[in-house]
Design a protein around this motif. Structure first.
Motif, PDB file in Angstrom:
ATOM      1  N   GLU A 492       2.285  -6.247   0.565  1.00  0.00           N
ATOM      2  CA  GLU A 492       3.168  -6.510   1.705  1.00  0.00           C
ATOM      3  C   GLU A 492       3.604  -5.194   2.354  1.00  0.00           C
ATOM      4  N   VAL A 493       3.983  -4.220   1.531  1.00  0.00           N
ATOM      5  CA  VAL A 493       4.426  -2.936   2.081  1.00  0.00           C
ATOM      6  C   VAL A 493       3.286  -2.262   2.845  1.00  0.00           C
ATOM      7  N   PHE A 494       2.092  -2.243   2.243  1.00  0.00           N
ATOM      8  CA  PHE A 494       0.964  -1.562   2.886  1.00  0.00           C
ATOM      9  C   PHE A 494       0.541  -2.251   4.176  1.00  0.00           C
ATOM     10  N   ARG A 495       0.720  -3.574   4.221  1.00  0.00           N
ATOM     11  CA  ARG A 495       0.258  -4.293   5.411  1.00  0.00           C
ATOM     12  C   ARG A 495       1.281  -4.301   6.536  1.00  0.00           C
ATOM     13  N   ARG A 496       2.512  -3.862   6.212  1.00  0.00           N
ATOM     14  CA  ARG A 496       3.525  -3.813   7.262  1.00  0.00           C
ATOM     15  C   ARG A 496       3.002  -3.013   8.425  1.00  0.00           C
TER      16      ARG A 496
END
Ligand SMILES: [Zn+2]
Length: 504
Positions: A492-496
């Motif tokens: 989730e963090v990387f895809r933000r």
């Protein structure tokens, strides 16, 4: 390798032919030139790494014959001169590797002399580079500097950017050291800056080559195309080491800040400080084991975490227009994937059916079918992610892809192909085919390892604080649920938006 003839690079017939040429070489210029060509072929073999005594002797003898023959008739053809250059430079490299510097210097000088003017700039640059290193080893610093200057002048005509940077960096570094020795700080700084610019470009190329690791958590669906999953064997080859320490202790060894994995945190200094200074660059300290480098090199380094248990790739669970990659691979609905993941007891048929259809059946009707078939080897029981991973392992992606393509052909050819429900079926099958083709090519939706980017690179991507904490939690995770939660959070963090945009 030994001097035994049978280990030479040429067969017995060829050796006989070469010996016949040697015997005639002094009387017959054509035979000598044929001999040179044969020896140049030997010399092109990777001698530096596997010197073959028989070939080296043969090459040395050929050069002796050239000397004897040149006394009578000095002119050689361009092809013969090229052969002489190839033979002499190969012999020079062997001597350089054996620390026979005087002999190496002679051979390199000879190669330069013979090298035809129409030779490639790369050939010339290599020779000048090796000769300069050889002269440095002999402490002939003024002559070495002159050769480095010639190398720097030659490299400007090299087309290949990687080669050009290599020669520029090597020559600029040595010319900087020479300027420093003369206390010409301005010139030294200019050369050092030039070398650093080469290094920056090399780092940029490394970062680009790390795409499989960099995008591990960041991939997303592009319309109806499933996200590309990098093959673990490919990205893990570039990993600098195992990150196994969640970082609670005082030592940074094996943590997300480990200098052995991610490189030194200070320019041109090992961790303990025993080695320091630009001239030490590339050396590995025998006390602390850290390589002296620019701290900027950390950008291109990454490590990896070994998961305590196999897990499902977070990208495989990402919803696409026709379901997640996992659902498509196993031909399940997303709801069913969720049900199995929630550890509902499920029945799994052995993957006899290549479509993978109904591979997982968590509903009561099929549970009853299982009970009826208990003891039948065509049934297996599994729960949760373990069952899904097991089903992935047993999935015959090639077979399933074939089934899908047959069904697609039939559907597309049918007159009802334009009806909305048929259209939907076709679209889903196409998405499934795309997922199966990735699996056939070696991608895996079940993972054992995840990459760990350096904190410098994460800083650059604006992700350092959240991601470092999640890496540490993932290392400490001991249950499948903990692992899963952290993998999902990392994805989730990387895809933000911000992070993914920079990684693109
Ligand atoms: Zn050290």
């Amino acid at each position: 390798m030994t001097g035994d003839r049978t280990t030479s690079n040429v067969g017995v017939d060829e050796i006989d032919a070469v010996e016949a040429l040697e015997a005639r070489a002094l009387e017959d210029r054509a035979a000598l030139e044929a001999l040179l060509e044969a020896c140049a072929t030997l010399a092109r073999e990777p001698h530096l790494f596997a010197p073959d005594e028989a070939s080296i002797d043969r090459c040395e003898r050929a050069l002796e014959l050239v000397d004897l023959s040149a006394a009578a008739e000095p002119e050689f053809t361009t092809a013969a001169r090229r052969s002489i250059a190839i033979i002499a430079s190969a012999l020079g490299r062997v001597s350089l590797a054996n620390a026979a510097f005087a002999h190496a210097e002679q051979r390199f000088e000879r190669a330069l002399e013979a090298l035809p003017t129409q030779s490639t700039p790369t050939e010339r640059a290599w020779l000048l580079h090796d000769l300069a290193r050889c002269l440095e080893a002999r402490e002939a610093m003024t002559r070495a500097e002159q050769r480095w200057r010639e190398c720097a002048a030659t490299l400007r005509t090299i087309d290949d950017a990687i080669e050009r940077d290599y020669f520029e960096s090597a020559s600029a570094e040595r010319l900087a050291a020479a300027a420093r020795a003369r206390s010409d700080d301005t010139a030294a700084r200019a050369f050092e800056d030039a070398a650093d610019r080469c290094d920056d470009r090399a780092i940029e190329r490394e970062v680009a080559a790390n795409a499989g690791a960099e995008r591990f958590f960041a991939e997303r669906w592009s319309g109806s195309s499933p996200p590309p999953i990098a093959r673990e064997a490919d990205w893990i080859r570039r990993s600098q080491g195992l990150v196994r320490n969640p970082g609670a202790s005082e030592s940074t060894v094996g943590t997300v800040d480990c200098e052995a994995i991610f490189g030194t945190s200070q320019d041109d200094r090992c961790a303990c400080g025993a080695l320091a200074g630009r001239s030490q660059r590339g050396a590995i300290c025998d006390r602390c084991g850290i390589e002296v480098q620019r701290a900027a090199r950390r950008r291109s380094r990454f490590g990896h975490i070994a998961l305590s248990e196999r897990a499902i790739h977070p990208t495989a669970l990402l919803g696409g227009p026709h379901g997640s990659m996992l659902a498509l691979a196993l031909d399940l609905t997303d709801d069913r994937v969720v049900a199995v993941r929630e550890r509902v007891r499920c029945v799994r048929y052995l993957a006899i059916d290549p479509r993978g259809a109904d591979t997982l059946a968590p509903d009561s009707e099929e549970l009853a079918a299982f009970d009826a078939g208990r003891g039948d080897p065509a049934f297996l029981v599994g729960t949760g992610d373990e069952a899904l991973i097991d089903a992935l392992d047993r999935l015959n992606a090639d077979g399933a892809a074939q089934e899908v393509s047959l069904e697609l052909r039939a559907l597309r050819g049918h007159k009802s192909a334009d009806r909305p429900e048929q259209r939907l079926r076709i679209d889903r099958l196409e998405a499934r085919a795309a997922v199966l083709s990735q699996l056939s090519a070696g991608a895996s939706l079940a993972i054992d390892h995840v990459p760990v980017l350096s904190s410098v690179r994460l800083e650059e991507l604006g992700l350092r604080a959240p991601v470092v904490a999640l890496y540490e939690a993932l290392i400490a995770a001991r249950t499948p649920t903990d692992t899963d939660t952290n993998l999902a959070a990392l994805a989730e963090v990387f895809r933000r938006d911000a992070g993914a945009a920079t990684i693109e």
